[in-house]
Each structure stands twice: as structure tokens, then as C-alpha cells.
Design an enzyme around this catalytic site. Structure first.
Site, PDB file in Angstrom:
ATOM      1  N   ASP A 107      -1.891  -0.683   5.225  1.00 60.03           N
ATOM      2  CA  ASP A 107      -2.278   0.723   5.117  1.00 60.03           C
ATOM      3  C   ASP A 107      -1.822   1.495   6.349  1.00 60.03           C
ATOM      4  O   ASP A 107      -1.248   2.585   6.233  1.00 60.03           O
ATOM      5  CB  ASP A 107      -3.799   0.838   4.954  1.00 60.03           C
ATOM      6  CG  ASP A 107      -4.266   2.275   4.996  1.00 60.03           C
ATOM      7  OD1 ASP A 107      -3.974   3.022   4.035  1.00 60.03           O
ATOM      8  OD2 ASP A 107      -4.911   2.668   5.985  1.00 60.03           O
ATOM      9  N   ASP A 161      -4.469  -2.425  -3.311  1.00 64.62           N
ATOM     10  CA  ASP A 161      -5.751  -1.741  -3.470  1.00 64.62           C
ATOM     11  C   ASP A 161      -5.667  -0.690  -4.578  1.00 64.62           C
ATOM     12  O   ASP A 161      -6.605   0.060  -4.791  1.00 64.62           O
ATOM     13  CB  ASP A 161      -6.256  -1.152  -2.150  1.00 64.62           C
ATOM     14  CG  ASP A 161      -5.320  -0.133  -1.535  1.00 64.62           C
ATOM     15  OD1 ASP A 161      -4.426   0.391  -2.239  1.00 64.62           O
ATOM     16  OD2 ASP A 161      -5.473   0.154  -0.334  1.00 64.62           O
ATOM     17  N   GLU A 206       2.358   3.815  -4.194  1.00 67.24           N
ATOM     18  CA  GLU A 206       1.811   2.483  -4.505  1.00 67.24           C
ATOM     19  C   GLU A 206       2.837   1.667  -5.298  1.00 67.24           C
ATOM     20  O   GLU A 206       3.072   0.491  -5.003  1.00 67.24           O
ATOM     21  CB  GLU A 206       0.504   2.604  -5.292  1.00 67.24           C
ATOM     22  CG  GLU A 206      -0.645   3.247  -4.554  1.00 67.24           C
ATOM     23  CD  GLU A 206      -1.331   2.348  -3.540  1.00 67.24           C
ATOM     24  OE1 GLU A 206      -0.969   1.162  -3.394  1.00 67.24           O
ATOM     25  OE2 GLU A 206      -2.271   2.848  -2.882  1.00 67.24           O
ATOM     26  N   ASP A 244       0.841  -1.188   0.000  1.00 69.28           N
ATOM     27  CA  ASP A 244       0.000   0.000   0.000  1.00 69.28           C
ATOM     28  C   ASP A 244       0.876   1.237   0.000  1.00 69.28           C
ATOM     29  O   ASP A 244       2.016   1.219   0.474  1.00 69.28           O
ATOM     30  CB  ASP A 244      -0.934   0.030   1.209  1.00 69.28           C
ATOM     31  CG  ASP A 244      -2.152   0.929   0.980  1.00 69.28           C
ATOM     32  OD1 ASP A 244      -2.370   1.379  -0.167  1.00 69.28           O
ATOM     33  OD2 ASP A 244      -2.886   1.178   1.942  1.00 69.28           O
ATOM     34  N   GLY A 245       0.320   2.306  -0.549  1.00 70.46           N
ATOM     35  CA  GLY A 245       0.944   3.614  -0.523  1.00 70.46           C
ATOM     36  C   GLY A 245      -0.008   4.601   0.107  1.00 70.46           C
ATOM     37  O   GLY A 245      -1.226   4.406   0.093  1.00 70.46           O
ATOM     38  N   HIS A 258      -9.623  -0.160   2.658  1.00 72.70           N
ATOM     39  CA  HIS A 258     -10.346   0.179   3.887  1.00 72.70           C
ATOM     40  C   HIS A 258     -11.602  -0.672   4.079  1.00 72.70           C
ATOM     41  O   HIS A 258     -12.640  -0.195   4.521  1.00 72.70           O
ATOM     42  CB  HIS A 258     -10.691   1.667   3.908  1.00 72.70           C
ATOM     43  CG  HIS A 258      -9.519   2.532   3.587  1.00 72.70           C
ATOM     44  ND1 HIS A 258      -8.469   2.714   4.450  1.00 72.70           N
ATOM     45  CD2 HIS A 258      -9.210   3.231   2.467  1.00 72.70           C
ATOM     46  CE1 HIS A 258      -7.569   3.500   3.883  1.00 72.70           C
ATOM     47  NE2 HIS A 258      -7.995   3.829   2.679  1.00 72.70           N
TER      48      HIS A 258
END
Length: 149
Positions: free
Chosen positions: A134, A69, A47, A9-10, A124
Site C-alpha cells: 500500500d 485487499d 487494483e 494494491d492500488g 490497513h
């Protein structure tokens, strides 16, 4: 080949702004967490950086299930955008230079070493590992002090 599960994740506060990235790598009963940050970046760059650093960390060719994501990251490979960009001299369909070419080019090299399956996860949502990665990316981002202007 070893089978490795990766979640990436970023995170970016402002876009551009300060950003963080994170990756969780799992192999058998072993887990490795990677993270980092940049003071002035974009969410897409973070990302890509997360996926890139996760794949860089693998010491030998592996079968990888890479969870992200980022629709942009996943579709660049699954919808062959990256092949089209490369064939067009790293230009988009609108004849603009592809952003983050340095990262895309290295990712392209790494996916030829590893057998990567790109898996899109909802951000999320109820995915425990995606939520965890995240939080790690946000924590990395928040370690950077605000830049005085």
C-alpha cells in the site's frame, strides 16, 4: 511449477484521480517490487493493474498465491463474475458494459497460464506485506504532479 507469493494494491487520490499501483513478488529468498502510476484513473483500475503487472512479470507458468485487499478483484474470479461477464458479452447483470474490460480480458488470459489462488486480506490492518505494498502504491501515485485545470 514454481510457487510465487504476490501482494498487490492500488491507490487513488480522488476517484477518478491520480493513481498508483504496486506489487511485491516473492519466490524463495528473492523479492521483486513493481509499481507505476497514472494521472487520471480509478481505484479499481489501479487494483487490476497491480495484479495484471504482477502476473505479466512471471516468466513461466507458476502456482501463485495472490493477496489483495480488493474484494472486487478477488470475487470477480472466486465468485465467477468474470465468466458471467464473458458469457454475457462483457455486460454486467444490469446490462451495462463491464468497466476496465481491457484489463479483465488480459487477466483472464493470464490466469489460464498460471494457477492462481486469490486471497483477500484486510486493508490497513496488521498484514506487514499488505501495508508495505500500500505504501509503495501511494508513493507511486504521489510522484505524479497535480494536473492544472
Amino acid at each position: 511449477m514454481k510457487e510465487v507469493t504476490i501482494y498487490t494494491d492500488g491507490s487513488c487520490e480522488g476517484n477518478p484521480g491520480r493513481g498508483g499501483w504496486a506489487a511485491i513478488l516473492q519466490y524463495n529468498n528473492t523479492e521483486r517490487v513493481l509499481s507505476g502510476a497514472e494521472p487520471d484513473t480509478t481505484n479499481n483500475r489501479m487494483e487490476l493493474t497491480a495484479a495484471l503487472n504482477a502476473l505479466r512479470a512471471l516468466k513461466m507458468p507458476c502456482c501463485v498465491k495472490l493477496h489483495t485487499d480488493s474484494q472486487y478483484l478477488k470475487r470477480a474470479f472466486t465468485d465467477c463474475w468474470i465468466r458471467t461477464w464473458q458469457a454475457n458479452g462483457w455486460m454486467t447483470s444490469k446490462r451495462q458494459p463491464v468497466k476496465n474490460q481491457d484489463l479483465w480480458k488480459e487477466l483472464w488470459e493470464l490466469i489460464h497460464i498460471h494457477d492462481v489462488e486469490w486471497i483477500k486480506v484486510k486493508a490497513h490492518a496488521n498484514n506487514q506485506l499488505n501495508n508495505r505494498v500500500d505504501k509503495i502504491a501511494v508513493k507511486a501515485r504521489n510522484r505524479i504532479p497535480d494536473i492544472e485545470t
